[in-house]
Design a protein around this motif. Structure first.
Motif, PDB file in Angstrom:
ATOM      1  N   ASP A 383       0.856  -1.186   0.000  1.00 33.28           N
ATOM      2  CA  ASP A 383       0.000   0.000   0.000  1.00 33.28           C
ATOM      3  C   ASP A 383       0.892   1.235   0.000  1.00 33.28           C
ATOM      4  O   ASP A 383       1.457   1.612   1.021  1.00 33.28           O
ATOM      5  CB  ASP A 383      -0.895  -0.024   1.244  1.00 33.28           C
ATOM      6  CG  ASP A 383      -1.894   1.124   1.236  1.00 33.28           C
ATOM      7  OD1 ASP A 383      -2.052   1.758   0.181  1.00 33.28           O
ATOM      8  OD2 ASP A 383      -2.507   1.375   2.292  1.00 33.28           O
ATOM      9  N   LEU A 384       1.024   1.869  -1.155  1.00 38.03           N
ATOM     10  CA  LEU A 384       1.946   3.004  -1.299  1.00 38.03           C
ATOM     11  C   LEU A 384       1.248   4.281  -0.848  1.00 38.03           C
ATOM     12  O   LEU A 384       0.231   4.692  -1.439  1.00 38.03           O
ATOM     13  CB  LEU A 384       2.416   3.138  -2.754  1.00 38.03           C
ATOM     14  CG  LEU A 384       3.564   2.202  -3.172  1.00 38.03           C
ATOM     15  CD1 LEU A 384       3.087   0.771  -3.277  1.00 38.03           C
ATOM     16  CD2 LEU A 384       4.168   2.659  -4.490  1.00 38.03           C
ATOM     17  N   PRO A 385       1.778   4.946   0.198  1.00 36.13           N
ATOM     18  CA  PRO A 385       1.114   6.144   0.720  1.00 36.13           C
ATOM     19  C   PRO A 385       1.543   7.396  -0.041  1.00 36.13           C
ATOM     20  O   PRO A 385       2.342   7.361  -0.983  1.00 36.13           O
ATOM     21  CB  PRO A 385       1.612   6.188   2.167  1.00 36.13           C
ATOM     22  CG  PRO A 385       2.997   5.623   2.076  1.00 36.13           C
ATOM     23  CD  PRO A 385       2.951   4.566   1.002  1.00 36.13           C
ATOM     24  N   THR A 386       1.013   8.510   0.415  1.00 32.46           N
ATOM     25  CA  THR A 386       1.432   9.826  -0.069  1.00 32.46           C
ATOM     26  C   THR A 386       2.485  10.376   0.887  1.00 32.46           C
ATOM     27  O   THR A 386       2.325  10.305   2.108  1.00 32.46           O
ATOM     28  CB  THR A 386       0.235  10.781  -0.143  1.00 32.46           C
ATOM     29  OG1 THR A 386      -0.723  10.262  -1.061  1.00 32.46           O
ATOM     30  CG2 THR A 386       0.674  12.166  -0.606  1.00 32.46           C
ATOM     31  N   VAL A 387       3.575  10.906   0.325  1.00 36.16           N
ATOM     32  CA  VAL A 387       4.665  11.443   1.139  1.00 36.16           C
ATOM     33  C   VAL A 387       4.913  12.891   0.755  1.00 36.16           C
ATOM     34  O   VAL A 387       4.573  13.326  -0.353  1.00 36.16           O
ATOM     35  CB  VAL A 387       5.956  10.603   0.955  1.00 36.16           C
ATOM     36  CG1 VAL A 387       5.779   9.219   1.552  1.00 36.16           C
ATOM     37  CG2 VAL A 387       6.326  10.496  -0.509  1.00 36.16           C
ATOM     38  N   ARG A 388       5.481  13.641   1.711  1.00 37.30           N
ATOM     39  CA  ARG A 388       5.815  15.040   1.445  1.00 37.30           C
ATOM     40  C   ARG A 388       7.328  15.140   1.340  1.00 37.30           C
ATOM     41  O   ARG A 388       8.038  15.121   2.350  1.00 37.30           O
ATOM     42  CB  ARG A 388       5.285  15.938   2.559  1.00 37.30           C
ATOM     43  CG  ARG A 388       5.305  17.423   2.193  1.00 37.30           C
ATOM     44  CD  ARG A 388       4.553  18.258   3.207  1.00 37.30           C
ATOM     45  NE  ARG A 388       4.384  19.621   2.744  1.00 37.30           N
ATOM     46  CZ  ARG A 388       3.415  20.042   1.944  1.00 37.30           C
ATOM     47  NH1 ARG A 388       2.513  19.166   1.527  1.00 37.30           N
ATOM     48  NH2 ARG A 388       3.327  21.296   1.560  1.00 37.30           N
ATOM     49  N   VAL A 389       7.828  15.236   0.101  1.00 34.35           N
ATOM     50  CA  VAL A 389       9.266  15.127  -0.147  1.00 34.35           C
ATOM     51  C   VAL A 389       9.661  16.040  -1.305  1.00 34.35           C
ATOM     52  O   VAL A 389       8.821  16.685  -1.931  1.00 34.35           O
ATOM     53  CB  VAL A 389       9.633  13.663  -0.492  1.00 34.35           C
ATOM     54  CG1 VAL A 389       9.379  12.739   0.681  1.00 34.35           C
ATOM     55  CG2 VAL A 389       8.856  13.184  -1.713  1.00 34.35           C
ATOM     56  N   ASP A 419       8.906  -3.455  -1.765  1.00 34.62           N
ATOM     57  CA  ASP A 419       7.756  -3.666  -0.872  1.00 34.62           C
ATOM     58  C   ASP A 419       7.583  -2.445   0.021  1.00 34.62           C
ATOM     59  O   ASP A 419       8.551  -1.949   0.608  1.00 34.62           O
ATOM     60  CB  ASP A 419       7.967  -4.906   0.003  1.00 34.62           C
ATOM     61  CG  ASP A 419       7.926  -6.187  -0.813  1.00 34.62           C
ATOM     62  OD1 ASP A 419       6.850  -6.531  -1.311  1.00 34.62           O
ATOM     63  OD2 ASP A 419       8.992  -6.826  -0.953  1.00 34.62           O
ATOM     64  N   VAL A 420       6.336  -1.987   0.130  1.00 39.91           N
ATOM     65  CA  VAL A 420       6.028  -0.794   0.917  1.00 39.91           C
ATOM     66  C   VAL A 420       4.938  -1.145   1.924  1.00 39.91           C
ATOM     67  O   VAL A 420       3.960  -1.829   1.586  1.00 39.91           O
ATOM     68  CB  VAL A 420       5.568   0.371   0.024  1.00 39.91           C
ATOM     69  CG1 VAL A 420       5.314   1.627   0.869  1.00 39.91           C
ATOM     70  CG2 VAL A 420       6.609   0.661  -1.047  1.00 39.91           C
TER      71      VAL A 420
END
Length: 515
Positions: A383-389, A419-420
């Protein structure tokens, strides 16, 4: 300026507690005395006087039964009429014995005890002076006129008056005991009320004293500390109150002074660091322009020399030209990687809220050529989340890690898996694992591989400058995460390849922005 009281906080608490304890102890003593008096009065009334009054009534009835039996026997001459007399005698003995046990030994019932003795004596006089002679006379004489009934009635009236006097004395004793009981109850209530009032007053006074001597000085000291914490480091702390609060203020002020000294020293170091950074930026500018320009000329002319004269000179000359071209290219690559490494965290750009999938896709797009050339298979799961980068910098991390997995592959086509998932025990953090089936890394090099310019293989076999993993660590830590080699995977001979793990903070939306 600090003004300190002579007592510490604990000593002030001890004084307040001692005063309240003395008040409570005095109340306990007075309450105990009142309770004992109340209990004694209640016992006298319930266990002595009330049973004595009931028994005195039985005594009176016993005398009446005796008088009735004697009178009936005198009139009829039948022994059956003596049954009440005999029963009355037995009841009299039991009643007198019980009254002796209830009345004797109590000063309040002393008069009643005297009345009991008088009543018993009058009863005995009636029996000896009338009842027994009348019974004997009636047994020997036929006529009732021979018995002096009038004299017997006079004597029995005295017995009635004696038992009545006993009842009066017991009633008086009961009234006195009831009054004592009520007085003791009122006294106990008064004592409890006074003690409760004193304790309440003492509690209020204790709160006021504690607030004035402890809470207010602590609040004032806290305000001074907050002003210092807000940036007024030059403000000296002032405090009043107990000795230990003033001592604490002095310790905090000493700490403030040391922090100011350290801050001044750190500012000097910061200025030196800023100068060093400025020099580093100047070096970066020189490296990117002044050094690269002659290096490009060297590379360009050696390449032209190689194209024009390759095969026309001897083999040694061709080899030297190849070495020159290769060295120039490596130098250009090394300078570019050094510049990229130095810019991480220094030339900051605003972070963006982006899906992690888009960052990984960007890295895989840049590796399209290497993937197709090696026949690599790259899969992404979880499940790939949203990141602030910074998307560009983070894409370099995946580009380096996946690129290394492809570069250091085994005999067959490389297989890379990303894998996330959520980091265990770290809410708001995602965990990423990049695994391959390549040649692997020994656990002894777990820390060394992240050091700049560290290589585990000769450059003739595997290309690169030895900066990639060091740059990955710098980028991940710049984003507030961690990166490491999975030593459990590396130490397992049954599992080929390598697994790198890293963490990244998840971008949690602000609910106030949504509303």
């Amino acid at each position: 300026m600090r003004r300190a009281g002579r007592l510490r906080v604990g000593q002030r608490f001890a004084v307040v507690a001692t005063v309240l304890g003395l008040v409570l102890a005095g109340g306990v003593v007075a309450g105990t005395q009142a309770s004992v008096a109340l209990s004694r009065a209640r016992d006298r009334l319930v266990l002595r006087i009330d049973p004595a009054m009931t028994t005195a009534l039985r005594l009176q009835n016993a005398y009446l039964d005796q008088e009735t039996g004697v009178r009936g026997f005198v009139l009829a001459g039948d022994d059956r009429f003596l049954a009440p007399y005999l029963r009355g005698r037995a009841d009299e003995r039991r009643a007198v014995a019980q009254l002796d046990r209830l009345i004797s030994g109590d000063g309040v019932l002393q008069r009643a005890a005297g009345s009991l003795r008088t009543a018993v004596a009058l009863g005995a006089t009636w029996r000896t002076g009338f009842a027994r002679p009348a019974i004997r006379a009636r047994r020997t004489k036929v006529r009732t006129d021979d018995v002096n009934v009038g004299a017997g009635r006079v004597r029995f009236d005295r017995v009635r008056r004696g038992t009545a006097a006993l009842q009066r004395e017991l009633n008086l004793a009961r009234m006195h005991a009831t009054s004592t009981l009520n007085h003791s109850a009122r006294r106990l209530n008064i004592v409890l009320g006074i003690v409760s009032g004193l304790l309440l007053l003492g509690g209020v006074l204790a709160v006021l004293v504690i607030r004035r001597t402890i809470t207010v000085p602590i609040d004032a000291l806290a305000g001074e500390v907050r002003r210092v914490a807000d940036g007024d480091f030059g403000r000296a702390l002032e405090a009043t109150g107990p000795l230990d609060i003033v001592t604490l203020a002095g310790d905090v002020d000493s700490m403030r002074a040391r922090i100011v000294q350290e801050l001044e020293a750190s500012q000097a170091v910061r200025q030196d660091l800023e100068r060093s950074n400025a020099e580093l930026e100047q070096f970066a500018y020189v490296a990117s322009h002044d050094l690269q320009e002659p290096l490009r000329k060297v590379a360009s002319f050696t390449q032209m020399l190689q194209r024009k004269y390759e095969g026309q000179l001897d083999e040694k000359a061709d080899q030297y030209i190849f070495f020159a071209v290769d060295g120039a290219k490596r130098m250009q690559e090394l300078i570019n990687d050094l510049l990229a490494f130095s810019r991480v965290g220094r030339l900051t750009r605003e972070h963006q809220s982006v899906p992690l999938r888009s960052v990984i896709d960007r890295a895989l797009t840049d590796l399209t050529g290497a993937i197709e050339e090696s026949g690599a298979e790259v899969t992404v799961a979880g499940d790939l989340p949203t990141v602030r980068v910074d998307p560009g910098l983070l894409a370099l991390v995946f580009q380096n890690l996946v690129g290394n997995a492809i570069k250091f592959h085994g005999e067959g086509s490389p297989h890379v898996r990303i894998d996330v998932g959520e980091a265990e025990g770290e809410p708001g953090v995602c965990a990423v694992a990049i695994s391959d089936d390549g040649i692997g890394i020994d656990t002894e090099y777990a820390d060394r591989i992240f050091v700049i310019f560290q290589r585990l293989h000769p450059k003739e076999r595997y290309g690169g400058t030895g900066i990639g993993l060091a740059m990955c660590r710098k980028i991940v830590e710049y984003h507030g995460g961690r990166i490491w080699l999975d030593t459990d995977h590396a130490a397992d001979p049954a599992r080929p390849g390598t697994t790198f793990r890293l963490t990244l903070p998840i971008d949690v939306p602000d609910p106030t922005e949504a509303s």
